[in-house]
Design a protein around this motif. Structure first.
Motif, PDB file in Angstrom:
ATOM      1  N   ILE A 213      -0.336  14.327  -2.058  1.00 51.14           N
ATOM      2  CA  ILE A 213       0.606  13.225  -1.884  1.00 51.14           C
ATOM      3  C   ILE A 213       1.755  13.796  -1.073  1.00 51.14           C
ATOM      4  O   ILE A 213       2.530  14.608  -1.553  1.00 51.14           O
ATOM      5  N   ARG A 214       1.785  13.395   0.206  1.00 46.86           N
ATOM      6  CA  ARG A 214       2.756  13.979   1.128  1.00 46.86           C
ATOM      7  C   ARG A 214       3.987  13.085   1.192  1.00 46.86           C
ATOM      8  O   ARG A 214       3.904  11.932   1.619  1.00 46.86           O
ATOM      9  N   VAL A 215       5.097  13.642   0.750  1.00 39.79           N
ATOM     10  CA  VAL A 215       6.317  12.836   0.608  1.00 39.79           C
ATOM     11  C   VAL A 215       7.317  13.162   1.713  1.00 39.79           C
ATOM     12  O   VAL A 215       7.608  14.331   1.962  1.00 39.79           O
ATOM     13  N   THR A 216       7.821  12.144   2.372  1.00 42.30           N
ATOM     14  CA  THR A 216       8.969  12.310   3.259  1.00 42.30           C
ATOM     15  C   THR A 216      10.188  11.773   2.512  1.00 42.30           C
ATOM     16  O   THR A 216      10.166  10.643   2.036  1.00 42.30           O
TER      17      THR A 216
ATOM     18  N   GLN B  39       8.152   3.558   0.459  1.00 38.05           N
ATOM     19  CA  GLN B  39       7.127   3.194  -0.522  1.00 38.05           C
ATOM     20  C   GLN B  39       7.667   3.345  -1.944  1.00 38.05           C
ATOM     21  O   GLN B  39       7.080   2.864  -2.907  1.00 38.05           O
ATOM     22  N   ALA B  40       8.790   4.052  -2.063  1.00 37.24           N
ATOM     23  CA  ALA B  40       9.414   4.203  -3.379  1.00 37.24           C
ATOM     24  C   ALA B  40      10.889   4.514  -3.185  1.00 37.24           C
ATOM     25  O   ALA B  40      11.305   4.967  -2.118  1.00 37.24           O
ATOM     26  N   ALA B  41      11.662   4.229  -4.231  1.00 41.27           N
ATOM     27  CA  ALA B  41      13.081   4.550  -4.194  1.00 41.27           C
ATOM     28  C   ALA B  41      13.407   5.342  -5.443  1.00 41.27           C
ATOM     29  O   ALA B  41      12.827   5.102  -6.505  1.00 41.27           O
ATOM     30  N   ASN B  42      14.293   6.319  -5.308  1.00 41.72           N
ATOM     31  CA  ASN B  42      14.696   7.097  -6.471  1.00 41.72           C
ATOM     32  C   ASN B  42      16.105   6.685  -6.851  1.00 41.72           C
ATOM     33  O   ASN B  42      17.071   6.972  -6.164  1.00 41.72           O
TER      34      ASN B  42
ATOM     35  N   ILE C 100      -2.267  10.686   0.356  1.00 40.58           N
ATOM     36  CA  ILE C 100      -1.448   9.604   0.895  1.00 40.58           C
ATOM     37  C   ILE C 100      -0.159  10.163   1.483  1.00 40.58           C
ATOM     38  O   ILE C 100       0.270  11.270   1.134  1.00 40.58           O
ATOM     39  N   ASP C 101       0.432   9.386   2.377  1.00 42.55           N
ATOM     40  CA  ASP C 101       1.737   9.740   2.943  1.00 42.55           C
ATOM     41  C   ASP C 101       2.737   8.664   2.528  1.00 42.55           C
ATOM     42  O   ASP C 101       2.478   7.482   2.769  1.00 42.55           O
TER      43      ASP C 101
ATOM     44  N   LYS D 215       0.839  -1.185   0.000  1.00 38.46           N
ATOM     45  CA  LYS D 215       0.000   0.000   0.000  1.00 38.46           C
ATOM     46  C   LYS D 215       0.875   1.236   0.000  1.00 38.46           C
ATOM     47  O   LYS D 215       1.914   1.227   0.636  1.00 38.46           O
ATOM     48  N   PRO D 216       0.523   2.315  -0.621  1.00 48.45           N
ATOM     49  CA  PRO D 216      -0.667   2.484  -1.460  1.00 48.45           C
ATOM     50  C   PRO D 216      -0.411   2.105  -2.930  1.00 48.45           C
ATOM     51  O   PRO D 216      -1.332   2.129  -3.728  1.00 48.45           O
TER      52      PRO D 216
END
Lengths: 529, 320
Positions: A405-408, A429-432, A373-374, A303-304
């Motif tokens: 879409i709140r990104v840390t 939740q993601a990698a750059n 979403i966070d 999720k999400p």
């Protein structure tokens, strides 16, 4: 003994002045030693490499692709190469030490017809025996010259069952299973002079490489610079440059300063922020979109982002033009799909995303996230391929915030990113990460069901890629992978952001350089005016 | 008797050096392993299989318990074998050798400059001229507080780019290893490193001279008919031991500053090597470089003490 001057304070001042004067003498004396003797056709490159690798064939890649681009490809050649002769086209497979090849219908046997009249720069003849000597050194454990370190750099050789000499200028490789990227992946399997290896072994090669390339290794100042001189007897087009020197300048600000001061003629990975002022000062800047995907890889199992609508929302929420044109001053091009325009597998029709925040909000609401979403996104703070990661990620963070879409952001260094992904428990939740998709044989870790570190899985994609891996016909293979790219793009497996243009800056005296649509370059037409 | 004392002094300090080196090695060893990172993964890349990485970790000796790894490393290090650097693809010793040479050269140049700056500013700060004293205090404050990274960049832009008097980095011009060539390459980075230590030494000199000025020593020397030059020499003789101590301690600051300065002036020294080896989690290289830096620091402090013993007989006979 002198008794004359009564004023101790003034004497001290005089002593001070004398010291200052002495320092000044030292300074001016030093300044006169600043300029070295000029060679007429010498190109000095400021590279972002931090250290010089071992100069033995495969080990050169331990300095990354930079080492291969600026050292390996000058001294050594493979049977094939990346063809960068047409700057308007993606780089495909080109002939190098093999002038042509035949592939058996079962895809298991590759017969190479070698270039004739090629010699290594120590005079040794390049022929079928030299090919076999080198391949055995890489992979035959019973060969006296076998070096176990090198095979770790050459994954492609795992497909090789056997290599046989047909005649002096023909060799046949037999594979243990069909592998359609065999020709493509052989591009950096370099060949070193058997005479040199017999005499000095791997250790000798590591210090004084002897290949067939357009340049000959000249000298190295440990971790400071390395230089090469023209190979007058090069079998192909003899370079115009007499000498290439590569200076190691890992700090980007120092690289720019080195160019401006005239210490170097050409800098790699120029800073986008310096472009305007460098142009104004009369320097040339070059760049061309290449196969370098700067994206956020979304964790599609959790999720999400297990909901395709949320992934699509990400791709509609960002203004790629603002990143590429404003933030990066045109040193990147917007990416609207998995494949870069410079990829062999690009199809314009797959550009299905655009900047549409309203649609992004709608998609989020449809997925049940009307409150937004966070997410936490890990990114690599620096490194040649990560571009301006911090600034770019912060800009994206601000854009995404507009659609809730709140990104840390979680900054890590390169090794930290690898360790987290390798351990499989990132908490993100993601990698750059930015990488090239030039070698479809190594897409497994990003895209394959079961082995993707980001949990991406699409059976249809895997089927197409598996087929492509054994399809020897170039056009048919490209079609399969284009289709695979279309599937991944529709899946919104990543948030596609930009493709890099490999920005460079150089002095006006560098002539004849046209940047290809590739990471790879050649110095054939480059000269100093 | 005095000779014995000196030998015992050196002996105990050398013992202390060994003990300190041991603890530095141990702390660095366990600290770098606590940072997330896998050297095998860095070498092989993310597309490698877990089995391949495990195999390489075995080759690197990383599969064993930490404590075993440490004593393995220590055992080899004692015999002078610092292992193989996987990020550089060559033995650690051959990576460190040239880097050590560059850093020592830079450190030496910076120390000489720091002494010059310290002497000049210390004298100016105790001058009879109020204006000069004030200006010197002001400059001293700037030198003490300016970050080395910024100073290095400003020097680079001013004296290598805008006013191209000096080369913009490196240690020497290719094919030219002359003293003037190396000197011109090292001057700007040495200045960047020397400002703060120089100002610290100036402070120490200023304090000593002002203390001396408050006593009757200088007037009495003058009354005895000594030349001003001799008086200055006497004044400095007293002020030197604290200055040498300050310089010794400031070498630590310089070694830290070398991290930034070497990067900006692309000098392949130990500082640049620390940054690279940590980024790539090249454990063997990190171990060796940090040990070397620690030993350099301790040895410099020891040399400073010995120099002080030579300069000041009271220290030599243990009366202070």
């Amino acid at each position: 003994m002198h008794h004359a001057m009564p004023r101790g304070g003034r004497r001290r001042l005089l002593a001070l002045l004398a010291t200052v004067a002495a320092t000044a003498v030292v300074l001016t004396g030093c300044a006169s030693g600043g300029s070295g003797a000029a060679v007429k056709q010498e190109l000095v490159i400021g590279s972002q490499m931090a250290s010089l690798p071992s100069l033995d064939t495969g080990a050169i890649t331990s300095a990354g692709y930079e080492g291969q681009r600026l050292i390996g490809n000058l001294v050594y050649e493979g049977l094939t190469k990346r063809d960068v002769s047409d700057p308007t086209k993606p780089a495909g497979v080109g002939a190098a030490l093999a002038k042509s090849w035949d592939i058996s219908s079962d895809g298991l046997s590759y017969t190479f017809h070698l270039q004739k009249n090629v010699t290594f720069t120590d005079g040794t003849k390049f022929d079928a025996s030299a090919v076999i000597y080198n391949i055995h050194r890489y992979m035959d454990k019973n060969d006296p010259h076998y070096d176990p370190k090198l095979i770790t750099y050459y994954a492609v050789l795992a497909y090789v069952q056997d290599v046989k000499k047909v005649d002096d200028s023909t060799v046949t490789f037999t594979l243990n299973k069909p592998f359609a990227f065999f020709l493509a992946d052989l591009y950096n399997v370099y060949f070193a002079s058997p005479t040199s290896l017999d005499k000095f072994g791997s250790a000798g090669q590591a210090k004084k490489p002897v290949g067939t390339g357009p340049f000959i290794f000249d000298s190295e100042t440990p971790n400071q610079s390395i230089s090469f001189v023209k190979n007058q007897k090069y079998w192909g087009v003899v370079p115009k440059l007499d000498r290439i020197t590569v200076d190691l300048i890992p700090d980007p600000a120092a690289r720019t300063a080195a160019l401006r001061s005239g210490r170097v003629d050409w800098i790699e990975a120029a800073q986008p922020d310096d472009f305007t002022s460098l142009k104004a000062a009369g320097f040339a800047t070059t760049g061309n979109s290449f196969d370098w995907e700067w994206s956020w890889q979304l964790m599609t199992q959790e999720k999400p982002f297990n909901d395709i609508r949320v992934r699509q929302a990400m791709n509609f929420a960002i203004d790629r033009d603002a990143i590429a044109k404003d933030l990066l001053h045109g040193t990147a091009t917007p990416a609207y799909q998995m494949m870069a325009p410079a990829s062999l597998y690009y199809d314009k029709a797959n550009n299905i995303y655009n900047y549409d925040p309203a649609k992004a909000k709608q998609l989020l609401a449809d997925a049940g996230y009307s409150g937004g979403i966070d997410i936490t996104v890990g990114y690599i703070t620096s490194g040649s391929g990560s571009m301006q990661a911090k600034a770019m990620d912060e800009a994206l963070q601000a854009q995404l915030a507009k659609v809730n879409i709140r990104v840390t952001l979680a900054p890590v260094d390169f090794s930290g990113m690898y360790a987290k992904l390798g351990a499989g428990n990132t908490g993100w939740q993601a990698a750059n990460q930015a990488f090239s998709l030039e070698q479809p044989s190594s897409w497994g870790w990003t895209l394959q069901c079961g082995s993707s570190l980001f949990g991406y899985c699409n059976k249809g994609f895997d089927d197409l890629r598996s087929q492509a891996l054994v399809t020897t016909d170039d056009a048919a293979r490209a079609k399969l992978l284009t289709e695979a790219g279309s599937l991944q793009t529709k899946d919104a497996g990543w948030m596609y952001v930009v493709n890099d243009t490999a920005p460079r800056a150089m002095s006006a005296s560098v002539k004849g350089y046209v940047q290809p649509k590739s990471w790879w370059i050649d110095f054939n037409n480059v000269s100093m005016g | 008797m005095r000779h014995n004392r000196l030998v015992r002094f050196i002996g105990s300090r050398l013992l202390l050096t060994v003990i300190t080196a041991f603890f530095v090695s141990m702390i660095v060893f366990f600290a770098v392993r606590a940072v997330p990172g896998d050297p095998a993964l860095n070498v092989l890349g993310l597309q490698s299989t877990a089995a391949d990485r495990e195999a390489l970790r075995r080759v690197m000796g990383l599969d064993q318990p930490l404590i075993v790894q440490f004593f393995n490393w220590l055992g080899h290090a004692i015999t002078g074998d610092f292992g193989y650097s996987y990020s550089q693809g060559r033995p650690v010793a051959s990576v460190i050798g040239p880097a050590l040479g560059n850093t020592l050269l830079l450190g030496l140049a910076a120390s000489i400059l720091a002494v010059i700056i310290g002497l000049a500013m210390g004298n100016a700060a105790t001058s009879r001229w109020r204006g000069l004293r004030r200006t010197t205090d002001w400059i001293e404050a700037v030198f003490l507080s300016a970050p080395q990274y910024t100073v290095a960049l400003i020097l680079l832009i001013c004296f290598a780019v805008l006013l191209p008097l000096f080369p913009a980095g490196g240690v020497s011009t290719r094919g030219n290893g002359s003293v003037t060539d190396i000197g011109s390459h090292l001057l700007l980075p040495a200045v960047a490193l020397a400002l703060a230590p120089g100002a610290q030494m100036a402070r120490s000199l200023k304090t000593s001279i002002s203390t001396l000025q408050a006593t009757e020593l200088l007037p009495s020397l003058r009354a005895r008919g000594l030349s001003p030059l001799r008086i200055t020499v006497h004044a400095h003789h007293n002020a030197l031991p604290p200055m040498v101590t300050v310089l010794g301690i400031q070498v630590g600051t310089m070694l830290g500053g070398a991290l930034f300065v070497e990067n900006i002036f692309s000098i392949p020294g130990l500082g640049a090597l620390v940054v690279q080896s940590v980024a790539l989690r090249d454990y063997t290289l990190i171990q060796a470089v940090s040990l070397l830096i620690a030993v350099i620091f301790i040895v410099v402090l020891l040399l400073a003490d010995l120099l002080n013993a030579l300069l000041d007989p009271r220290i030599r006979v243990g009366q202070l």
